[in-house]
Design an enzyme around this catalytic site. Structure first.
Site, PDB file in Angstrom:
ATOM      1  N   SER A  24       0.954  -1.313   0.000  1.00 24.50           N
ATOM      2  CA  SER A  24      -0.140   0.006  -0.134  1.00 24.50           C
ATOM      3  C   SER A  24       0.810   1.148   0.122  1.00 24.50           C
ATOM      4  O   SER A  24       0.300   2.353   0.020  1.00 24.50           O
ATOM      5  CB  SER A  24      -0.929  -0.019   1.114  1.00 24.50           C
ATOM      6  OG  SER A  24      -0.276  -0.145   2.288  1.00 24.50           O
ATOM      7  N   ASN A 111      -2.762  -2.913  12.873  1.00 22.48           N
ATOM      8  CA  ASN A 111      -4.216  -2.711  12.907  1.00 22.48           C
ATOM      9  C   ASN A 111      -4.560  -1.238  13.826  1.00 22.48           C
ATOM     10  O   ASN A 111      -5.410  -0.827  13.219  1.00 22.48           O
ATOM     11  CB  ASN A 111      -4.928  -3.886  13.667  1.00 22.48           C
ATOM     12  CG  ASN A 111      -4.558  -5.143  12.855  1.00 22.48           C
ATOM     13  OD1 ASN A 111      -3.874  -5.058  11.849  1.00 22.48           O
ATOM     14  ND2 ASN A 111      -4.976  -6.308  13.304  1.00 22.48           N
ATOM     15  N   HIS A 157     -38.650  25.408 -10.745  1.00 23.71           N
ATOM     16  CA  HIS A 157     -38.776  24.452 -12.057  1.00 23.71           C
ATOM     17  C   HIS A 157     -38.089  25.366 -12.979  1.00 23.71           C
ATOM     18  O   HIS A 157     -38.387  25.022 -14.241  1.00 23.71           O
ATOM     19  CB  HIS A 157     -40.184  24.404 -12.236  1.00 23.71           C
ATOM     20  CG  HIS A 157     -41.083  23.756 -11.412  1.00 23.71           C
ATOM     21  ND1 HIS A 157     -41.385  22.491 -11.226  1.00 23.71           N
ATOM     22  CD2 HIS A 157     -41.943  24.672 -10.471  1.00 23.71           C
ATOM     23  CE1 HIS A 157     -42.226  22.297  -9.883  1.00 23.71           C
ATOM     24  NE2 HIS A 157     -42.414  23.724  -9.522  1.00 23.71           N
ATOM     25  N   SER A 278     -12.180  27.662 -27.399  1.00 18.24           N
ATOM     26  CA  SER A 278     -12.306  26.828 -27.749  1.00 18.24           C
ATOM     27  C   SER A 278     -11.109  26.605 -28.958  1.00 18.24           C
ATOM     28  O   SER A 278     -10.671  27.805 -29.638  1.00 18.24           O
ATOM     29  CB  SER A 278     -13.858  26.587 -28.746  1.00 18.24           C
ATOM     30  OG  SER A 278     -13.483  25.550 -29.868  1.00 18.24           O
ATOM     31  N   LYS A 284     -15.746  31.138 -28.548  1.00 17.41           N
ATOM     32  CA  LYS A 284     -16.161  30.497 -27.180  1.00 17.41           C
ATOM     33  C   LYS A 284     -15.507  30.652 -25.992  1.00 17.41           C
ATOM     34  O   LYS A 284     -14.177  31.168 -25.945  1.00 17.41           O
ATOM     35  CB  LYS A 284     -16.070  29.176 -27.405  1.00 17.41           C
ATOM     36  CG  LYS A 284     -16.955  28.389 -28.475  1.00 17.41           C
ATOM     37  CD  LYS A 284     -18.349  28.309 -27.956  1.00 17.41           C
ATOM     38  CE  LYS A 284     -18.690  27.612 -26.769  1.00 17.41           C
ATOM     39  NZ  LYS A 284     -18.780  26.179 -26.993  1.00 17.41           N
ATOM     40  N   ASN A 286     -15.903  29.146 -22.258  1.00 16.31           N
ATOM     41  CA  ASN A 286     -16.414  28.016 -21.620  1.00 16.31           C
ATOM     42  C   ASN A 286     -16.133  27.792 -20.256  1.00 16.31           C
ATOM     43  O   ASN A 286     -15.126  28.255 -19.760  1.00 16.31           O
ATOM     44  CB  ASN A 286     -15.839  26.492 -22.350  1.00 16.31           C
ATOM     45  CG  ASN A 286     -16.325  26.264 -23.724  1.00 16.31           C
ATOM     46  OD1 ASN A 286     -17.270  26.817 -24.177  1.00 16.31           O
ATOM     47  ND2 ASN A 286     -15.190  25.787 -24.638  1.00 16.31           N
ATOM     48  N   GLN A 323      -7.512  -1.870   3.838  1.00 12.52           N
ATOM     49  CA  GLN A 323      -6.301  -1.008   3.298  1.00 12.52           C
ATOM     50  C   GLN A 323      -6.792  -0.450   2.276  1.00 12.52           C
ATOM     51  O   GLN A 323      -6.119   0.678   1.901  1.00 12.52           O
ATOM     52  CB  GLN A 323      -5.320  -2.198   2.822  1.00 12.52           C
ATOM     53  CG  GLN A 323      -4.033  -1.491   2.103  1.00 12.52           C
ATOM     54  CD  GLN A 323      -2.908  -2.458   1.923  1.00 12.52           C
ATOM     55  OE1 GLN A 323      -2.073  -2.877   3.023  1.00 12.52           O
ATOM     56  NE2 GLN A 323      -2.624  -2.897   1.077  1.00 12.52           N
ATOM     57  N   LYS A 326      -8.105   3.758   2.346  1.00 16.67           N
ATOM     58  CA  LYS A 326      -7.518   5.066   2.178  1.00 16.67           C
ATOM     59  C   LYS A 326      -7.650   5.644   0.984  1.00 16.67           C
ATOM     60  O   LYS A 326      -7.453   7.116   0.704  1.00 16.67           O
ATOM     61  CB  LYS A 326      -5.728   4.812   2.376  1.00 16.67           C
ATOM     62  CG  LYS A 326      -5.483   4.630   3.723  1.00 16.67           C
ATOM     63  CD  LYS A 326      -4.435   3.836   3.919  1.00 16.67           C
ATOM     64  CE  LYS A 326      -4.279   2.606   4.963  1.00 16.67           C
ATOM     65  NZ  LYS A 326      -5.464   1.959   4.981  1.00 16.67           N
TER      66      LYS A 326
END
Ligand code: ARG
Length: 457
Positions: A24, A111, A157, A278, A284, A286, A323, A326
């Site tokens: 790990s 542990n 709505h 773009s 554009k 974005n 393990q 994480k």
């Protein structure tokens, strides 16, 4: 099997592929600083119990401190052969101080060690995220202060509903992130008890003071059952849940701002700093950052599902499945830590299109409720008033006009109760301040909220 800490009972070696698969260290190296802190607290308890002599404690602490330095500088060599962060640090300690390092794991199992480290990680990151959430709330508060006297249509709505002061919209998001802040503070508290001393599952044979070690690590107390102490990952679930809710909030904010910044709405101008162009369409702009918030909510909700699924069906106590805990916890923490400062910047710099929003107030019959309530105040039951105003709206639509195009005579055809004073009822800018009670969009209420919040931050 001399080269493995647990190798004593094995005749044959594990295959390289299996050892690589089981290691790990690739991800739990992120626990390094917490493991060092824990080792230091544990070493102090070993001395208190007479297992380490004072000069041995000093040697161990010095070694751990210099390992901490190596990790900070990036010179520490993480090795897959040493499986995980705990074994890597112990190996390095041995390289530095010799066989004395072998005493550090007395009365402890990986542990309770890993459960303690993950708690320290979750506690620290919950606190960091809560602090960043204050910055985001402050950004909304600053916007609210600037927009107390601006107006916008609010939607249900996604259809125009009622006029609100623009500050009210900002304060609504502030409330969402305020709840997130409280949630992370609560997760930090959940994580804030120490399982160290639970051992493998039964507790330890040495007189190592659990409360003392907990105190050294800043924990508020200790876990109350050793089997549960090493098995419990509820605090990690709570953390992933809190990050999921945070991202659902960021995603809702993102969706709303993406719509508002579209050319059709043009309600909001997003800061160039957080948009992209773009490669083919020169015009554009974005809203990438917002789209990433929206998209990454999938990832953080996925992390929660990942951890829930890992834990479902695990018997007491430690199982290697754990393990995997994480990976979602670290990813959720990192996503939140990266997103929040960006979100605060974007909120600080975005601009609501005040003039356009004002012209829009006249379009959507936004004062229909006010008009119905006008009739109620003249004595009509609300249901009848609702019906009459519905008919007024229908007629306006037929003629292609808004409320602004009506005169008193038009209204009187629908009810004799309409009097001269009705015309100001139709003015959308006068609507918000008619709203009563805590949390409404009336100016006095908004100013009260702002004053309270400014004092709190
Ligand atoms: N790397 C392990 C984990 O993260 C540490 C605990 C190992 N315990 C064990 N009994 N094999 O879960």
């Amino acid at each position: 099997m001399k080269n493995k800490a647990w190798g004593g009972r094995f005749k044959a070696s594990q295959t390289t592929e299996f050892l690589e698969y089981g290691a790990s260290i690739g991800f739990d190296k992120k626990l390094a600083e917490f493991d060092i802190i824990q080792n230091m607290a544990h070493a102090h308890a070993l001395k208190k119990a007479g297992i380490l002599k004072p000069h041995e404690l000093n040697k161990v602490l010095k070694g751990l401190k210099s390992i901490f330095g190596e990790i900070g500088k990036g010179t520490f060599r993480f090795s897959v052969a040493d499986e995980d962060i705990h074994m890597n640090i112990e190996r390095r300690l041995k390289e530095k101080i010799g066989p004395l390092a072998g005493k550090i794991h007395t009365g402890r199992s990986r542990n309770d060690q890993v459960a303690t480290d993950v708690r320290l990680y979750v506690r620290e990151n919950s606190r960091k995220i809560a602090a960043l959430l204050i910055q985001l709330q402050k950004a909304f508060l600053a916007q609210a202060e600037k927009t107390v006297d601006d107006f916008m249509p609010a939607y249900t709505h996604l259809q125009q509903a009622q006029p609100v002061r623009t500050a009210h919209w900002h304060l609504a998001y502030l409330e969402m992130f305020r709840r997130d802040e409280a949630r992370f503070a609560a997760v930090a508290e959940s994580a804030n008890i120490s399982p160290l001393g639970s051992g493998a599952l039964a507790g330890g044979n040495f007189n190592l003071d659990r409360e003392y070690r907990a105190k050294l690590m800043g924990f508020a107390g200790v876990t109350q059952n050793s089997l549960d102490g090493v098995s419990d990952r509820d605090f990690a679930l709570e953390f992933c849940f809190a990050v999921s809710v945070l991202f659902v909030h960021l995603s809702r904010l993102a969706e709303e701002l993406i719509i508002y910044s579209s050319s059709e709405f043009s309600s909001v101008v997003l800061p160039d700093e957080f948009c992209t162009g773009s490669s083919i369409m020169p015009q554009k702009k974005n809203p990438d950052l917002l789209e990433l918030f929206r998209g990454k909510s999938g990832r953080t909700v996925g992390n929660l599902m990942n951890l829930l699924t890992i834990l479902k069906g695990l018997p007491l106590a430690y199982n290697k499945d754990m393990q995997e805990d994480k990976i979602p916890v670290f990813d959720s923490a990192e996503q939140a830590l990266m997103a929040l400062p960006l979100a605060a910047q974007l909120v600080k710099k975005m601009k609501f299109n005040k003039r356009l929003l004002e012209t829009r107030l006249d379009e959507g019959f936004l004062t229909a409720v006010d008009l119905a309530d006008y009739l109620v105040m003249k004595g009509l039951p609300f249901r009848e008033a609702h019906h009459i105003v519905g008919a007024v709206v229908k007629e306006c639509e037929e003629f292609g006009i808004s409320f602004g195009g009506l005169n008193l005579a038009d209204l009187k055809k629908h009810s004799p109760l309409f009097g001269r004073d009705v015309l100001k009822t139709l003015d959308p800018k006068l609507s918000p301040d008619r709203k009563k009670g805590t949390g409404s969009t009336a100016k006095a209420e908004i100013l009260k909220q702002i004053k309270r919040l400014k004092k709190e931050f």
